[in-house]
Design a protein around this motif. Sequence first.
Motif, PDB file in Angstrom:
ATOM      1  N   MET A  84      35.953  41.067  45.091  1.00  0.00           N
ATOM      2  CA  MET A  84      36.804  41.877  44.234  1.00  0.00           C
ATOM      3  C   MET A  84      36.315  43.312  44.202  1.00  0.00           C
ATOM      4  O   MET A  84      35.142  43.596  44.448  1.00  0.00           O
ATOM      5  CB  MET A  84      36.778  41.316  42.809  1.00  0.00           C
ATOM      6  N   ALA A 137      47.595  42.403  48.543  1.00  0.00           N
ATOM      7  CA  ALA A 137      46.393  42.314  47.709  1.00  0.00           C
ATOM      8  C   ALA A 137      46.734  41.560  46.430  1.00  0.00           C
ATOM      9  O   ALA A 137      47.868  41.604  45.937  1.00  0.00           O
ATOM     10  CB  ALA A 137      45.849  43.698  47.378  1.00  0.00           C
ATOM     11  N   TYR A 184      40.597  35.936  50.632  1.00  0.00           N
ATOM     12  CA  TYR A 184      40.174  37.166  49.970  1.00  0.00           C
ATOM     13  C   TYR A 184      38.673  37.059  49.752  1.00  0.00           C
ATOM     14  O   TYR A 184      38.143  35.969  49.529  1.00  0.00           O
ATOM     15  CB  TYR A 184      40.905  37.383  48.645  1.00  0.00           C
ATOM     16  N   HIS A 212      44.702  42.320  35.651  1.00  0.00           N
ATOM     17  CA  HIS A 212      43.941  42.929  34.566  1.00  0.00           C
ATOM     18  C   HIS A 212      43.174  41.807  33.884  1.00  0.00           C
ATOM     19  O   HIS A 212      43.786  40.887  33.322  1.00  0.00           O
ATOM     20  CB  HIS A 212      44.861  43.659  33.580  1.00  0.00           C
ATOM     21  N   ARG A 215      41.022  44.077  41.886  1.00  0.00           N
ATOM     22  CA  ARG A 215      41.829  43.999  43.115  1.00  0.00           C
ATOM     23  C   ARG A 215      41.049  43.261  44.195  1.00  0.00           C
ATOM     24  O   ARG A 215      39.853  43.501  44.389  1.00  0.00           O
ATOM     25  CB  ARG A 215      42.180  45.404  43.597  1.00  0.00           C
ATOM     26  N   TRP A 216      41.749  42.354  44.890  1.00  0.00           N
ATOM     27  CA  TRP A 216      41.191  41.638  46.039  1.00  0.00           C
ATOM     28  C   TRP A 216      42.112  41.869  47.235  1.00  0.00           C
ATOM     29  O   TRP A 216      43.230  41.340  47.263  1.00  0.00           O
ATOM     30  CB  TRP A 216      41.137  40.131  45.807  1.00  0.00           C
ATOM     31  N   PHE A 271      41.047  46.547  35.545  1.00  0.00           N
ATOM     32  CA  PHE A 271      41.897  46.297  36.707  1.00  0.00           C
ATOM     33  C   PHE A 271      41.026  45.779  37.850  1.00  0.00           C
ATOM     34  O   PHE A 271      39.998  46.377  38.197  1.00  0.00           O
ATOM     35  CB  PHE A 271      42.606  47.583  37.129  1.00  0.00           C
ATOM     36  N   GLU A 276      46.183  41.510  42.531  1.00  0.00           N
ATOM     37  CA  GLU A 276      45.845  42.490  41.492  1.00  0.00           C
ATOM     38  C   GLU A 276      45.988  41.839  40.132  1.00  0.00           C
ATOM     39  O   GLU A 276      46.902  41.042  39.904  1.00  0.00           O
ATOM     40  CB  GLU A 276      46.742  43.719  41.604  1.00  0.00           C
TER      41      GLU A 276
END
Length: 249
Positions: free
Chosen positions: A136, A185, A133, A189, A238-239, A236, A187
């Motif tokens: 972000m 992905a 990954y 928080h 996400r990668w 939030f 994800e």
Amino acid sequence: MSEIAQLFGANAGAYASFRPHYPAALFDWLASHCSERQYALDIACGNGQASVPLRRHFAQVLACDASLDQLRAAETPAGISLFAAKAEAQPLISASLDLIVVAQALHWFATPAFFAEVRRLLKPGGLFGAWCYSLMRIDSPLDELIDDFYRNTLGGYWPPGRASVDSGYRDIQMPFPRLEPPEFAIEAHWSFPQLTGYLRTWSAVQYWERQQGRDPVSELEPALLRAWGDIKQPRFVRWPLHLLVGIAH
């Protein structure tokens, strides 16, 4: 021990605390393409972020790393065996493994010697899976700051191999027929301290700090905080994951 192994070993505690966890669906998908689920190997396992979820699918998970410090920080539930080894020199029996995975590390050792070792270790029809990954995604203001930090501030400090992550592993050729995976992905928080803690695990940040004698993340923090907003509120993150998956002959 390689310079990369030493670098990540020196920061093993932060790596265990701040690196994001992979989605369960990824391991479900990998296991679904294995005809047998006896033995899986996690190469360059770090603190066990891939080893532990693999244990839900395989009778025995073997996990190795070149860094003893990383292995000391790894989780060791029943059914997971840790050992120190270089990626391309495994002390294991030929044709003994149903699955080999490499999580966020293949770019450090994607050599013909490594793939020859993978071919030796996998059973006929066994599965090889590697993934990475890169940057972000949170929102435009934060993404722009992090992208600039990554490319400009740290641009000359990334070790060789990092370009493969930027290309999503499209530049790595493996000697196995490929499987096309679905999209996955990571994800999460995250709080603001989780974000800055994660940035400090970057290899280029550690190289920059060694050469400049100060912490580049601390210099970026005021701008990040302004873009973050309410520090009490998680964001939030996400990668997207990039996978390279193949089946041994």
